[in-house]
Design an enzyme around this catalytic site. Structure first.
Site, short mmCIF file in Angstrom:
data_model
loop_
_atom_site.label_atom_id
_atom_site.label_comp_id
_atom_site.label_asym_id
_atom_site.label_seq_id
_atom_site.Cartn_x
_atom_site.Cartn_y
_atom_site.Cartn_z
N LYS A 46 -35.56 -21.35 9.17
CA LYS A 46 -35.38 -21.88 10.53
C LYS A 46 -36.74 -22.40 11.00
O LYS A 46 -37.75 -21.79 10.65
CB LYS A 46 -34.91 -20.76 11.47
CG LYS A 46 -33.57 -20.14 11.06
CD LYS A 46 -33.26 -18.89 11.88
CE LYS A 46 -32.04 -18.17 11.33
NZ LYS A 46 -31.70 -16.93 12.07
N LYS A 51 -40.05 -14.42 15.81
CA LYS A 51 -38.59 -14.24 15.86
C LYS A 51 -37.88 -15.35 15.08
O LYS A 51 -38.12 -16.53 15.32
CB LYS A 51 -38.11 -14.18 17.30
CG LYS A 51 -38.53 -12.87 17.96
CD LYS A 51 -37.91 -12.67 19.32
CE LYS A 51 -38.30 -11.30 19.84
NZ LYS A 51 -37.85 -11.09 21.22
N THR A 101 -33.94 -5.60 16.43
CA THR A 101 -34.89 -4.96 15.52
C THR A 101 -36.29 -5.57 15.64
O THR A 101 -37.18 -5.20 14.88
CB THR A 101 -34.41 -5.04 14.06
OG1 THR A 101 -34.04 -6.37 13.80
CG2 THR A 101 -33.23 -4.12 13.80
N GLU A 161 -27.74 -17.58 18.73
CA GLU A 161 -29.16 -17.38 18.39
C GLU A 161 -29.96 -16.86 19.57
O GLU A 161 -29.66 -17.19 20.72
CB GLU A 161 -29.78 -18.71 17.96
CG GLU A 161 -29.99 -18.88 16.48
CD GLU A 161 -31.06 -17.98 15.87
OE1 GLU A 161 -31.82 -17.32 16.61
OE2 GLU A 161 -31.14 -17.95 14.64
N ASP A 162 -31.00 -16.09 19.28
CA ASP A 162 -31.90 -15.63 20.34
C ASP A 162 -33.26 -16.31 20.26
O ASP A 162 -34.07 -16.16 21.18
CB ASP A 162 -32.13 -14.12 20.23
CG ASP A 162 -32.96 -13.78 19.00
OD1 ASP A 162 -32.54 -14.19 17.89
OD2 ASP A 162 -34.01 -13.14 19.13
N ASP A 200 -26.63 -15.20 14.25
CA ASP A 200 -27.93 -14.70 13.87
C ASP A 200 -27.83 -13.16 13.99
O ASP A 200 -26.85 -12.64 14.56
CB ASP A 200 -28.96 -15.26 14.86
CG ASP A 200 -30.34 -14.68 14.66
OD1 ASP A 200 -30.81 -14.64 13.52
OD2 ASP A 200 -30.95 -14.25 15.67
N LEU A 201 -28.79 -12.43 13.45
CA LEU A 201 -28.70 -10.96 13.51
C LEU A 201 -29.68 -10.38 14.54
O LEU A 201 -29.26 -9.90 15.60
CB LEU A 201 -28.97 -10.39 12.11
CG LEU A 201 -29.02 -8.87 12.00
CD1 LEU A 201 -27.72 -8.23 12.43
CD2 LEU A 201 -29.34 -8.47 10.55
N ASP A 202 -30.97 -10.44 14.22
CA ASP A 202 -31.97 -9.83 15.11
C ASP A 202 -31.99 -10.55 16.45
O ASP A 202 -32.22 -11.75 16.51
CB ASP A 202 -33.37 -9.92 14.49
CG ASP A 202 -33.50 -9.05 13.26
OD1 ASP A 202 -32.67 -8.14 13.10
OD2 ASP A 202 -34.42 -9.29 12.47
N ARG A 212 -40.09 -13.64 6.38
CA ARG A 212 -41.14 -12.64 6.18
C ARG A 212 -42.47 -13.30 5.79
O ARG A 212 -43.51 -13.05 6.40
CB ARG A 212 -40.69 -11.66 5.09
CG ARG A 212 -41.47 -10.37 5.09
CD ARG A 212 -40.94 -9.44 4.00
NE ARG A 212 -39.51 -9.21 4.13
CZ ARG A 212 -38.74 -8.68 3.18
NH1 ARG A 212 -39.27 -8.34 2.03
NH2 ARG A 212 -37.44 -8.51 3.37
N SER A 257 -28.79 -15.09 9.09
CA SER A 257 -30.02 -14.38 9.46
C SER A 257 -31.09 -14.65 8.41
O SER A 257 -30.79 -14.70 7.22
CB SER A 257 -29.74 -12.87 9.51
OG SER A 257 -30.96 -12.16 9.56
N ALA A 258 -32.33 -14.78 8.88
CA ALA A 258 -33.45 -14.97 7.95
C ALA A 258 -33.78 -13.66 7.24
O ALA A 258 -34.58 -13.64 6.30
CB ALA A 258 -34.67 -15.45 8.72
#
Ligand code: B16
Ligand code: MG
Length: 216
Positions: A146, A44, A16, A170-171, A8-10, A48, A115-116
């Site tokens: 997700k 999270k 971010t 994942e966070d 995952d990214l964020d 969007r 990442s979403a």
């Protein structure tokens, strides 16, 4: 034996969420909805448009806007968010991430991004880690966000491994659920909320090394 990593990214590679929060708060304020940091936790890993829908529902305004108006609001929020991303640098990588990616590259372990965020390629370039990824899932091509496992299944497919051979990072609770639904091993990067379904949780990548994980 595991053969590849899905990130995952964020909240995993960088944080971010604070910029998403600033941009969503400005948008919410402009339509008379007050959000706080606790509510922000629910956004999270959520796409969007799903995030906007959650904000509108939170303010009891879910039926007040047309599809076109909502698209305009989401575009405004994104424009503000992207402006905030301009200042990102490699210093914004989360601790241990670069060393972990270096080790994965050295051991020729394929990595993909689930990442979403539609801004993911831009963010990875700003952070100086774009080249470490063999594949990036384009979230615009997905049917479901997700916690649906689709994005993780696709991320494994893109690096030619079976989900059972992948480790996902994942966070967010929604993301951990997606990783488990895909049949992968889930490592939760814990921030604010406990990630109950993860197979292992860490505070940062500094706790991990690639060789040990491949043995799992
Ligand atoms: P964008 P992740 C997610 O990223 C964020 O956690 C979530 O807050 C955001 O709404 C979503 O990306 C979409 O981002 O507006 O940039 O397309 O955690 O899946 O890397
Ligand atoms: Mg995340």
């Amino acid at each position: 034996m595991k053969k590849g990593f899905v990130f995952d990214l964020d909240g995993v590679i960088t944080d971010t969420a604070k910029f998403h929060y600033i941009a969503w708060k400005e948008l919410a304020d402009s339509i008379g909805i007050t959000i706080d940091l606790e509510f922000n936790e629910q956004l999270k890993g959520i796409s969007r448009m799903d995030s906007l829908d959650r904000i509108l529902a939170y303010g009891g305004k879910e039926n007040d806007y047309t599809k076109e108006q909502k698209e305009e609001m989401a575009a405004d929020k994104n424009a503000n968010y992207v402006k905030l991303l301009e200042d990102l640098t490699p210093d914004d990588q989360l601790p241990g991430v670069k060393a972990f990616l270096d080790e994965a590259r050295e051991k020729k372990v394929p990595c993909s991004l689930a990442s979403a965020s539609k801004n993911a390629p831009f963010i990875l370039k700003k952070l100086g880690v774009y080249d470490y990824f063999n594949a990036i899932v384009d979230p615009a091509t997905l049917k479901k966000g997700k916690p649906d496992p689709e994005i993780f299944v696709r991320a494994a497919e893109l690096i030619n491994i079976d989900p059972s051979e992948a480790i996902g990072f994942e966070d967010a609770q929604a993301g951990v659920e997606g990783i488990k639904g895909a049949g992968m091993y889930a490592i939760g990067v814990e921030g604010h909320e406990p990630l109950t379904q993860a197979d292992m949780t860490i505070k940062s990548f500094e706790e991990l090394n690639v060789s040990e994980l491949l043995e799992l």
